[in-house]
Scaffold this motif. Sequence first.
Motif, PDB file in Angstrom:
ATOM      1  N   UNK A  68      23.201 -20.283  -0.447  1.00 56.87           N
ATOM      2  CA  UNK A  68      23.379 -19.411   0.250  1.00 56.87           C
ATOM      3  C   UNK A  68      24.044 -18.637  -0.470  1.00 56.87           C
ATOM      4  N   UNK A  69      25.361 -19.559  -0.457  1.00 55.89           N
ATOM      5  CA  UNK A  69      26.682 -19.552  -0.924  1.00 55.89           C
ATOM      6  C   UNK A  69      26.279 -19.048  -2.186  1.00 55.89           C
ATOM      7  N   UNK A  70      25.754 -19.585  -2.769  1.00 58.54           N
ATOM      8  CA  UNK A  70      26.153 -19.313  -4.883  1.00 58.54           C
ATOM      9  C   UNK A  70      24.346 -18.304  -4.876  1.00 58.54           C
ATOM     10  N   UNK A  71      23.724 -18.238  -3.505  1.00 59.47           N
ATOM     11  CA  UNK A  71      23.165 -16.709  -3.720  1.00 59.47           C
ATOM     12  C   UNK A  71      24.759 -15.462  -3.734  1.00 59.47           C
ATOM     13  N   UNK A  72      25.277 -15.562  -3.005  1.00 61.72           N
ATOM     14  CA  UNK A  72      25.679 -14.557  -2.697  1.00 61.72           C
ATOM     15  C   UNK A  72      26.952 -14.195  -3.392  1.00 61.72           C
ATOM     16  N   UNK A  73      27.252 -15.455  -3.870  1.00 61.71           N
ATOM     17  CA  UNK A  73      29.000 -14.636  -5.156  1.00 61.71           C
ATOM     18  C   UNK A  73      28.147 -14.785  -5.828  1.00 61.71           C
ATOM     19  N   UNK A  74      26.692 -15.171  -6.794  1.00 62.54           N
ATOM     20  CA  UNK A  74      26.010 -14.440  -7.790  1.00 62.54           C
ATOM     21  C   UNK A  74      26.352 -12.887  -7.317  1.00 62.54           C
ATOM     22  N   UNK A  75      25.534 -12.278  -6.717  1.00 65.92           N
ATOM     23  CA  UNK A  75      26.000 -10.684  -6.248  1.00 65.92           C
ATOM     24  C   UNK A  75      26.718 -10.269  -6.128  1.00 65.92           C
ATOM     25  N   UNK A  76      28.533 -11.258  -5.967  1.00 64.72           N
ATOM     26  CA  UNK A  76      29.032 -10.472  -5.798  1.00 64.72           C
ATOM     27  C   UNK A  76      29.385 -10.029  -6.645  1.00 64.72           C
ATOM     28  N   UNK A  77      29.527 -11.289  -7.827  1.00 66.24           N
ATOM     29  CA  UNK A  77      29.944 -11.147  -9.193  1.00 66.24           C
ATOM     30  C   UNK A  77      29.333 -10.126 -10.475  1.00 66.24           C
ATOM     31  N   UNK A  78      27.781 -10.154 -10.228  1.00 68.92           N
ATOM     32  CA  UNK A  78      27.092  -9.362 -10.527  1.00 68.92           C
ATOM     33  C   UNK A  78      27.995  -7.669  -9.997  1.00 68.92           C
ATOM     34  N   UNK A  79      27.503  -7.490  -8.552  1.00 63.56           N
ATOM     35  CA  UNK A  79      27.503  -6.329  -8.050  1.00 63.56           C
ATOM     36  C   UNK A  79      28.707  -5.746  -8.571  1.00 63.56           C
ATOM     37  N   UNK A  80      30.280  -6.495  -8.154  1.00 63.11           N
ATOM     38  CA  UNK A  80      31.864  -5.952  -8.332  1.00 63.11           C
ATOM     39  C   UNK A  80      31.601  -5.360 -10.025  1.00 63.11           C
ATOM     40  N   UNK A  81      30.547  -6.103 -11.128  1.00 61.39           N
ATOM     41  CA  UNK A  81      31.059  -5.583 -12.485  1.00 61.39           C
ATOM     42  C   UNK A  81      30.342  -4.137 -12.418  1.00 61.39           C
TER      43      UNK A  81
END
Length: 221
Positions: free
Chosen positions: A8-21
């Motif tokens: 779950x933490x990995x998924x949130x991190x990937x989503x956060x990084x991608x959406x931020x960019x």
Amino acid sequence: MSANLKYLSLGILVFQTTSLVLTMRYSRTLKEEGPRYLSSTAVVVAELLKIMACILLVYKDSKCSLRTLNRILHDEILNKPMETLKLAIPSGIYTLQNNLLYVALSNLDAATYQVTYQLKILTTALFSVSMLGKKLGVYQWLSLIILMTGVAFVQWPSDSQELDSKELSAGSQFVGLMAVLTACFSSGFAGVYFEKILKETKQSVWIRNIQLVSFSLEPSL
């Protein structure tokens, strides 16, 4: 439960990084009337949110006592000026890096930026070896070489890039590339420097982040 939390933490991190960019890229290239927002303003707002979050976490660790929170901040920050000053170097570098990322996204497409920015893995590894004395195995060095090769292929000119020439000039692409490469080196150095400080002291990571952001706010204003 712990395994599910990791995924779950990995998924949130990937989503956060991608959406931020994607959000940063969209906000810097959106065509609208009037001037765009200043990148320095966005950096200041982000730093303010960080310091607020860290203070809330320290407040939670102090059993939700304002008196204890005030004592901790006073003892760990004001009464230890030399320890606090150690964070001046990485905070200035992080401020420069955050502004460079906006410059990079203003001149590069999101995909090129995202792939090129992964070179920070290489710079972090090199600084870890030189500053922390870490040793990397054969497979780790091979992975870094593959990463460099992948980034080189992404930057290799192709016919499809001619379609984007109307939106991005060669000069702006060069500026964006130099900005993201500089951000990679600054990210690697500042991250390893911060890790070194955390290992040498007993202060919590939240206190160290408050010290870090305190120095970052002044040059950002």
